[in-house]
Design an enzyme around this catalytic site. Structure first.
Site, PDB file in Angstrom:
ATOM      1  N   LYS A  79      51.720  41.320  36.580  1.00  0.00           N
ATOM      2  CA  LYS A  79      50.834  41.320  35.407  1.00  0.00           C
ATOM      3  C   LYS A  79      51.322  42.353  34.400  1.00  0.00           C
ATOM      4  O   LYS A  79      51.731  43.454  34.789  1.00  0.00           O
ATOM      5  CB  LYS A  79      49.405  41.649  35.877  1.00  0.00           C
ATOM      6  CG  LYS A  79      48.338  41.615  34.803  1.00  0.00           C
ATOM      7  CD  LYS A  79      46.979  41.976  35.414  1.00  0.00           C
ATOM      8  CE  LYS A  79      45.851  41.899  34.400  1.00  0.00           C
ATOM      9  NZ  LYS A  79      44.547  42.309  35.006  1.00  0.00           N
ATOM     10  N   SER A 154      40.967  38.862  34.135  1.00  0.00           N
ATOM     11  CA  SER A 154      42.011  39.012  33.146  1.00  0.00           C
ATOM     12  C   SER A 154      43.415  38.685  33.671  1.00  0.00           C
ATOM     13  O   SER A 154      44.316  38.471  32.864  1.00  0.00           O
ATOM     14  CB  SER A 154      41.995  40.434  32.591  1.00  0.00           C
ATOM     15  OG  SER A 154      42.278  41.371  33.613  1.00  0.00           O
ATOM     16  N   SER A 178      39.113  40.946  38.124  1.00  0.00           N
ATOM     17  CA  SER A 178      40.248  40.337  37.429  1.00  0.00           C
ATOM     18  C   SER A 178      41.371  39.781  38.290  1.00  0.00           C
ATOM     19  O   SER A 178      42.232  39.088  37.753  1.00  0.00           O
ATOM     20  CB  SER A 178      40.851  41.329  36.446  1.00  0.00           C
ATOM     21  OG  SER A 178      40.143  41.271  35.256  1.00  0.00           O
TER      22      SER A 178
HETATM   23  N1  GLN Z   1      36.066  40.472  33.232  1.00  0.00           N
HETATM   24  C1  GLN Z   1      35.768  41.856  33.465  1.00  0.00           C
HETATM   25  C2  GLN Z   1      35.875  42.603  32.166  1.00  0.00           C
HETATM   26  O1  GLN Z   1      36.065  41.989  31.189  1.00  0.00           O
HETATM   27  C3  GLN Z   1      36.689  42.395  34.501  1.00  0.00           C
HETATM   28  C4  GLN Z   1      38.030  42.692  33.984  1.00  0.00           C
HETATM   29  C5  GLN Z   1      38.946  43.277  35.023  1.00  0.00           C
HETATM   30  O2  GLN Z   1      38.673  43.224  36.229  1.00  0.00           O
HETATM   31  N2  GLN Z   1      40.021  43.871  34.544  1.00  0.00           N
HETATM   32  O3  GLN Z   1      35.762  43.783  32.112  1.00  0.00           O
END
Ligand code: GLN
Length: 485
Positions: A79, A154, A178
């Site tokens: 990532k 994400s 994420s």
């Molecule tokens: N979707 C969550 C957020 O927007 C989690 C994101 C993540 O785990 N990096 O914060």
């Protein structure tokens, strides 16, 4: 015969070891797959074709696959939030579009030490803020099961790359779900380790008390192999736990008889799609059939987890992202004589709308006069949620829940409504708040789209989670399905 790009890491390792394939053939197959499907899937920010081929050829020449790491010669995508020396690391943000780190993250170093082959960097929501990759400043990744739908986020680029065979496995990061939510939406396995088990040195920070790195793989065996490679103490991350890390592949033994598993009813709320509920019901029957004891429980503080997260994560983000001032690295607005104007315009141009929303929310929650009402209150709620989970784990070896209340949603469906988007993570956030580990494994389909089963456990219970995930996987075929692109 299965295409090489469809293999798991352990299957590829067996073939490499027997000399039936070499790393260059395997790498070429993933690179061909990238050329073939990337125009539709868009899972990569950078493809490192030359580097991958050079790494593979060097290994084929100099390495014996019979006595090295099980990950040697196998293509991985990382990532784009983890630093890779000499290779752009953008966080899918204009702010870091031209940032080339002068060093490797610890996880990158460890994969290289295992002779992994890097095929590229994964697209993501900007600075890991989002649940669909629609917040990437570059483009949205598509779900390989239905390209009109999101892959989750994400780490959506990593989930989509693994599901579609563009990489054999990937590394993602998980602050509120994420790695688990996109893995569930794309039909793969992901494990969020215990806070501190995997070093975050070189992981670009979002919310430091929540961020963890973890494997995204095609099956549970691969998750154990990758965790073996990346877990362990690192003096360069002050939150790193100093323990003797076990060999996680030892947990891959089938028997889960007598394990006590709680089913927290609050995780099966009214937002849960009927198709997801059905898949979960069937999965729970499988676990019972394997001899586990399942029992419904109540975790009433769960309903505060999302609100608590959306104070703490933005607060930490507003502090972490203060460093992007255009001075030392990243985007820099130079066309002015005023330092303040330069800083403001750097941030105005460099950050996208969701990142700005988080910075504003966090700055507000931390500001004097509001700190006690929001940040301090959220920290207290965090303690209650953690304690409630700790108590549950006194009685139960693990908890099972959906990973996501819904299957992959349509592109654009939630972009106008941030709260709707935030609700995607309702089942995954508690494990980040408590710092506890959780795994997601594919457990069926609804509307032709994958559903994920989440198994949560107490601190450092990765061996139990892998054991349960593996036993479930052995009893089912869901992990063997691949999307038709
Ligand atoms: N979707 C969550 C957020 O927007 C989690 C994101 C993540 O785990 N990096 O914060």
């Amino acid at each position: 015969m299965t295409a090489l790009y469809d293999l798991t890491a352990h299957q590829a390792h067996d073939l490499l070891q027997r000399g039936e394939i070499n790393s260059e053939e395997l790498t070429q197959d993933c690179l061909r797959r990238i050329r073939e499907v990337e125009p539709q899937v868009k899972a990569f920010v950078t493809v490192t074709e030359e580097l991958a081929l050079e790494q593979a050829r060097t290994l084929d020449r100099e390495h014996s696959f019979s006595n090295g790491s099980p990950l040697a010669g196998i293509p991985v995508q990382i990532k784009d939030v983890m630093c890779t020396e000499g290779i752009p690391t953008t966080c899918s943000s204009r702010m870091l579009e031209n940032f080339i780190p002068p060093y490797n993250a610890t996880v990158t170093e460890r994969l290289y030490a295992n002779n992994a082959v890097l095929v590229g960097k994964g697209n993501m929501d900007e600075f890991a803020m989002g649940s669909s990759t629609e917040n990437s400043a570059f483009y949205t990744t598509r779900n390989p099961w239905d390209t009109e739908r999101v892959p989750g986020g994400s780490s959506g680029g990593s989930a989509a790359a693994v599901a579609s065979g563009e990489a054999i496995y990937a590394l993602g990061s998980d602050t509120g779900g994420s790695i688990r939510q996109p893995a569930a939406l794309c039909g793969i396995v992901a494990l969020k380790p215990t806070y501190g088990l995997v070093s975050r040195y070189g992981l670009i920070a979002f919310a430091s008390s929540l961020d963890q790195i973890g494997p995204m793989t095609k099956d549970v065996t691969d998750a154990a192999l990758v965790l073996n490679a990346i877990a362990g103490h690192d003096a360069r991350d002050s939150t790193s736990i100093d323990i003797q890390v076990p060999d996680y592949t030892k947990s891959l033994a089938g028997d889960v008889k007598g394990l006590k598993i709680g089913v927290p009813k609050e995780y099966f709320g009214k937002g849960t799609q009927p198709g997801v509920q059905e898949a979960l019901d069937a999965a729970m029957s499988v676990l019972e059939g394997l001899g586990a004891h399942l029992e419904e429980i109540s975790l009433p503080t769960t309903k505060y987890a999302l609100a608590c997260y959306y104070i703490i994560a933005p607060s930490e983000c507003s502090a972490n992202l203060a460093r992007y001032d255009g001075v030392k690295f990243g985007h820099s607005y130079l066309d002015t004589d005023s330092m303040w104007e330069a800083m403001e315009l750097t941030r105005q141009e460099g950050f996208g709308p969701e990142v700005k929303r988080r910075i504003m929310l966090g700055t507000y929650a931390l500001s004097s006069g509001y700190y006690d009402a929001y940040y301090l209150k959220a920290q207290k709620v965090r303690t209650l949620i953690r304690r409630e989970l700790e108590e549950a784990f006194q009685q139960f070896d693990a908890l099972v829940t959906p990973t996501s209340p819904t299957v992959a949603f349509r592109l654009g469906e939630r972009t106008q409504d941030p709260v709707q988007m935030y609700l995607s993570d309702i089942c995954t956030i508690p494990a980040n708040i408590a710092g506890t580990p959780a795994i997601t494994v594919p457990c069926g389909f609804s509307e032709g789209l994958p559903v994920g089963l989440q198994i949560m456990g107490p601190m450092l219970s990765e061996p139990t989670l892998l054991r349960l995930g593996y036993a479930y996987e052995q009893a089912t075929e869901w992990h063997k399905h691949r999307p038709q692109l």
